[in-house]
Motif scaffolding. Structure first.
Motif, PDB file in Angstrom:
ATOM      1  N   SER A 183       0.857  -1.176   0.000  1.00 61.55           N
ATOM      2  CA  SER A 183       0.000   0.000   0.000  1.00 61.55           C
ATOM      3  C   SER A 183       0.895   1.228   0.000  1.00 61.55           C
ATOM      4  O   SER A 183       2.104   1.137   0.252  1.00 61.55           O
ATOM      5  CB  SER A 183      -0.921   0.011   1.222  1.00 61.55           C
ATOM      6  OG  SER A 183      -0.164   0.064   2.416  1.00 61.55           O
ATOM      7  N   LEU A 194      -7.163  -1.943  -7.409  1.00 57.97           N
ATOM      8  CA  LEU A 194      -6.516  -0.873  -6.650  1.00 57.97           C
ATOM      9  C   LEU A 194      -7.607  -0.008  -6.057  1.00 57.97           C
ATOM     10  O   LEU A 194      -8.475   0.486  -6.777  1.00 57.97           O
ATOM     11  CB  LEU A 194      -5.597  -0.059  -7.563  1.00 57.97           C
ATOM     12  CG  LEU A 194      -4.830   1.103  -6.932  1.00 57.97           C
ATOM     13  CD1 LEU A 194      -3.473   1.254  -7.614  1.00 57.97           C
ATOM     14  CD2 LEU A 194      -5.597   2.417  -7.061  1.00 57.97           C
ATOM     15  N   ARG A 195      -7.575   0.139  -4.737  1.00 56.37           N
ATOM     16  CA  ARG A 195      -8.565   0.956  -4.046  1.00 56.37           C
ATOM     17  C   ARG A 195      -7.855   2.075  -3.312  1.00 56.37           C
ATOM     18  O   ARG A 195      -6.854   1.850  -2.638  1.00 56.37           O
ATOM     19  CB  ARG A 195      -9.377   0.110  -3.062  1.00 56.37           C
ATOM     20  CG  ARG A 195     -10.223  -0.960  -3.729  1.00 56.37           C
ATOM     21  CD  ARG A 195     -11.027  -1.755  -2.701  1.00 56.37           C
ATOM     22  NE  ARG A 195     -11.914  -2.714  -3.334  1.00 56.37           N
ATOM     23  CZ  ARG A 195     -11.578  -3.956  -3.647  1.00 56.37           C
ATOM     24  NH1 ARG A 195     -10.359  -4.380  -3.367  1.00 56.37           N
ATOM     25  NH2 ARG A 195     -12.439  -4.766  -4.225  1.00 56.37           N
ATOM     26  N   GLY A 196      -8.376   3.278  -3.449  1.00 53.57           N
ATOM     27  CA  GLY A 196      -7.735   4.410  -2.786  1.00 53.57           C
ATOM     28  C   GLY A 196      -8.694   5.558  -2.603  1.00 53.57           C
ATOM     29  O   GLY A 196      -9.913   5.406  -2.673  1.00 53.57           O
ATOM     30  N   LYS A 232     -13.873   7.856  -2.650  1.00 53.92           N
ATOM     31  CA  LYS A 232     -13.368   6.499  -2.821  1.00 53.92           C
ATOM     32  C   LYS A 232     -13.122   6.214  -4.303  1.00 53.92           C
ATOM     33  O   LYS A 232     -13.892   6.625  -5.165  1.00 53.92           O
ATOM     34  CB  LYS A 232     -14.344   5.476  -2.253  1.00 53.92           C
ATOM     35  CG  LYS A 232     -14.603   5.626  -0.756  1.00 53.92           C
ATOM     36  CD  LYS A 232     -13.324   5.443   0.049  1.00 53.92           C
ATOM     37  CE  LYS A 232     -13.589   5.561   1.538  1.00 53.92           C
ATOM     38  NZ  LYS A 232     -12.335   5.456   2.337  1.00 53.92           N
ATOM     39  N   TYR A 233     -12.047   5.490  -4.566  1.00 53.17           N
ATOM     40  CA  TYR A 233     -11.650   5.228  -5.951  1.00 53.17           C
ATOM     41  C   TYR A 233     -11.230   3.769  -6.098  1.00 53.17           C
ATOM     42  O   TYR A 233     -10.471   3.243  -5.276  1.00 53.17           O
ATOM     43  CB  TYR A 233     -10.488   6.139  -6.329  1.00 53.17           C
ATOM     44  CG  TYR A 233      -9.842   5.825  -7.661  1.00 53.17           C
ATOM     45  CD1 TYR A 233     -10.502   6.069  -8.850  1.00 53.17           C
ATOM     46  CD2 TYR A 233      -8.561   5.288  -7.720  1.00 53.17           C
ATOM     47  CE1 TYR A 233      -9.910   5.787 -10.074  1.00 53.17           C
ATOM     48  CE2 TYR A 233      -7.956   5.006  -8.935  1.00 53.17           C
ATOM     49  CZ  TYR A 233      -8.635   5.258 -10.107  1.00 53.17           C
ATOM     50  OH  TYR A 233      -8.041   4.963 -11.313  1.00 53.17           O
ATOM     51  N   THR A 234     -11.742   3.101  -7.122  1.00 50.82           N
ATOM     52  CA  THR A 234     -11.391   1.705  -7.386  1.00 50.82           C
ATOM     53  C   THR A 234     -11.178   1.508  -8.882  1.00 50.82           C
ATOM     54  O   THR A 234     -11.944   2.006  -9.706  1.00 50.82           O
ATOM     55  CB  THR A 234     -12.504   0.741  -6.917  1.00 50.82           C
ATOM     56  OG1 THR A 234     -12.742   0.938  -5.530  1.00 50.82           O
ATOM     57  CG2 THR A 234     -12.090  -0.711  -7.151  1.00 50.82           C
ATOM     58  N   LEU A 255      -4.961   5.678 -14.527  1.00 49.14           N
ATOM     59  CA  LEU A 255      -5.341   6.095 -13.186  1.00 49.14           C
ATOM     60  C   LEU A 255      -6.105   7.411 -13.236  1.00 49.14           C
ATOM     61  O   LEU A 255      -5.940   8.205 -14.161  1.00 49.14           O
ATOM     62  CB  LEU A 255      -4.093   6.282 -12.314  1.00 49.14           C
ATOM     63  CG  LEU A 255      -3.216   5.046 -12.081  1.00 49.14           C
ATOM     64  CD1 LEU A 255      -1.933   5.446 -11.371  1.00 49.14           C
ATOM     65  CD2 LEU A 255      -3.968   4.001 -11.275  1.00 49.14           C
ATOM     66  N   VAL A 275      -5.248  10.763  -6.889  1.00 56.32           N
ATOM     67  CA  VAL A 275      -5.133   9.626  -5.980  1.00 56.32           C
ATOM     68  C   VAL A 275      -3.928   9.839  -5.055  1.00 56.32           C
ATOM     69  O   VAL A 275      -2.795   9.967  -5.525  1.00 56.32           O
ATOM     70  CB  VAL A 275      -4.962   8.301  -6.759  1.00 56.32           C
ATOM     71  CG1 VAL A 275      -4.822   7.133  -5.779  1.00 56.32           C
ATOM     72  CG2 VAL A 275      -6.150   8.073  -7.689  1.00 56.32           C
ATOM     73  N   ASP A 290      -3.553   7.880  -1.983  1.00 50.86           N
ATOM     74  CA  ASP A 290      -3.206   6.649  -1.278  1.00 50.86           C
ATOM     75  C   ASP A 290      -3.917   5.484  -1.947  1.00 50.86           C
ATOM     76  O   ASP A 290      -4.932   5.658  -2.637  1.00 50.86           O
ATOM     77  CB  ASP A 290      -3.574   6.727   0.207  1.00 50.86           C
ATOM     78  CG  ASP A 290      -5.075   6.687   0.443  1.00 50.86           C
ATOM     79  OD1 ASP A 290      -5.660   5.585   0.375  1.00 50.86           O
ATOM     80  OD2 ASP A 290      -5.667   7.751   0.671  1.00 50.86           O
ATOM     81  N   PHE A 291      -3.360   4.289  -1.793  1.00 49.42           N
ATOM     82  CA  PHE A 291      -4.005   3.121  -2.399  1.00 49.42           C
ATOM     83  C   PHE A 291      -3.609   1.854  -1.666  1.00 49.42           C
ATOM     84  O   PHE A 291      -2.597   1.780  -0.976  1.00 49.42           O
ATOM     85  CB  PHE A 291      -3.634   2.994  -3.885  1.00 49.42           C
ATOM     86  CG  PHE A 291      -2.190   2.643  -4.155  1.00 49.42           C
ATOM     87  CD1 PHE A 291      -1.746   1.327  -4.092  1.00 49.42           C
ATOM     88  CD2 PHE A 291      -1.278   3.634  -4.485  1.00 49.42           C
ATOM     89  CE1 PHE A 291      -0.419   1.012  -4.334  1.00 49.42           C
ATOM     90  CE2 PHE A 291       0.048   3.323  -4.739  1.00 49.42           C
ATOM     91  CZ  PHE A 291       0.481   2.006  -4.664  1.00 49.42           C
ATOM     92  N   ASN A 292      -4.462   0.843  -1.837  1.00 46.64           N
ATOM     93  CA  ASN A 292      -4.185  -0.526  -1.418  1.00 46.64           C
ATOM     94  C   ASN A 292      -4.455  -1.423  -2.618  1.00 46.64           C
ATOM     95  O   ASN A 292      -5.439  -1.220  -3.342  1.00 46.64           O
ATOM     96  CB  ASN A 292      -5.082  -0.951  -0.253  1.00 46.64           C
ATOM     97  CG  ASN A 292      -4.727  -0.242   1.035  1.00 46.64           C
ATOM     98  OD1 ASN A 292      -3.838  -0.642   1.755  1.00 46.64           O
ATOM     99  ND2 ASN A 292      -5.446   0.840   1.309  1.00 46.64           N
TER     100      ASN A 292
END
Length: 281
Positions: free
Chosen positions: A107, A133-135, A146-148, A176, A180, A182-184
């Motif tokens: 992350s 990728l979720r961030g 929220k972003y996916t 992308l 963004v 941050d992301f996991n």
């Protein structure tokens, strides 16, 4: 005399272009190993714009390595055009005949800067791979922050995998969104790579600087031995636009023969040399 003047001018221009003008604040160290540290970044107190621009220089490496603030984010280059080049871990999900052997899910959280949508892509590699990728989108409205984004890649045989094209067969890539910070990464497979272990034992997913990515089918196996890949971060100064800071006392970072302008991605402002200026800060 004209020839002599022309020759001297040419030599002077060559000397100016060859010199590395200091880009750090006066009296401050401007290098950590192979990385030049320009203001607003700095290595010690009074050398950076604020704490978010601190670069920690770790001398236990040879040559020393630069890290963003006190984090584990390894910085490899900083440009005055608002680009911060870093190295970021790869997500891996690997198997053998007995089951899962490796599951590394990285992350990244940036307190001040954002991931460059113009310079990076999200990639998944593997013949049994589902990645997401979720961030969060910086400064977005509360119901839209929220972003996916997702990517899938599949194949039953190595002979169907193109050697230089990332098109969904063994490799998938996607762009992308802007903002963004941050992301996991989540990564999984449908069949634990059953039936394809000999040529695709792992699933991989990562953000990477797109101009440094050129898919090869050898990545299906070789990425198992790679831990980090290059990523580009967009940086800027503060949260106010150029027009806003010019009206206030906040406008103190663009000095000398430089002026401010708004970045393409994110808040704040950047500085650039005025036309015809050999050096500025």
């Amino acid at each position: 005399m004209l020839f002599l003047f022309t020759l001297v001018a040419a030599l002077l221009a060559a000397t100016l272009s060859a010199q590395e003008f200091p880009v750090a604040r006066a009296g401050c160290q401007d290098r950590c190993g192979n990385v030049t540290i320009p203001f607003p970044f700095g290595l010690t107190d009074d050398c950076y714009y604020d704490a978010g621009f601190l670069i920690s220089c770790n001398h236990t490496f040879s040559p020393p390595k630069a890290f963003l603030t006190a984090s584990a984010i390894n910085v490899t280059e900083i440009t005055l055009e608002g680009k911060l080049h870093i190295e970021q871990f790869i997500a891996k999900d690997c198997y053998n005949a007995s089951g899962q052997t490796d599951n590394n899910i990285p992350s990244l959280t940036l307190s001040k800067f954002i991931i460059s949508d113009a310079d990076n892509i999200f990639v998944s590699i593997g013949c049994d791979t589902i990645a997401s990728l979720r961030g969060n989108l910086k400064e977005a409205a509360s119901n839209e922050n929220k972003y996916t984004v997702g990517c899938m890649s599949f194949c039953d045989s190595l002979k169907y995998v193109p050697n230089d094209t990332c098109s969904g067969i063994g490799c998938c890539q996607t762009s992308l969104a802007k903002g963004v910070d941050d992301f996991n990464i989540a990564i999984t497979s449908l069949k634990n790579h059953s039936g394809i272990l000999d040529f695709s034992p792992c699933s991989y997913a990562f953000i990477i600087e797109k101009k440094k990515f050129n898919f090869s089918r050898s990545y299906l196996r070789d990425l198992k031995n790679v831990d980090k890949l290059p990523v580009v971060i967009d940086w800027s100064i503060g949260k106010n636009s150029c027009a806003e800071v010019k009206k206030s006392s906040l406008y103190n970072a663009c000095q000398g023969n430089s002026t401010c302008y708004d970045p393409d991605n994110g808040d704040g402002y950047l500085c650039r040399c005025l036309d015809g200026s050999f050096m500025c800060h």
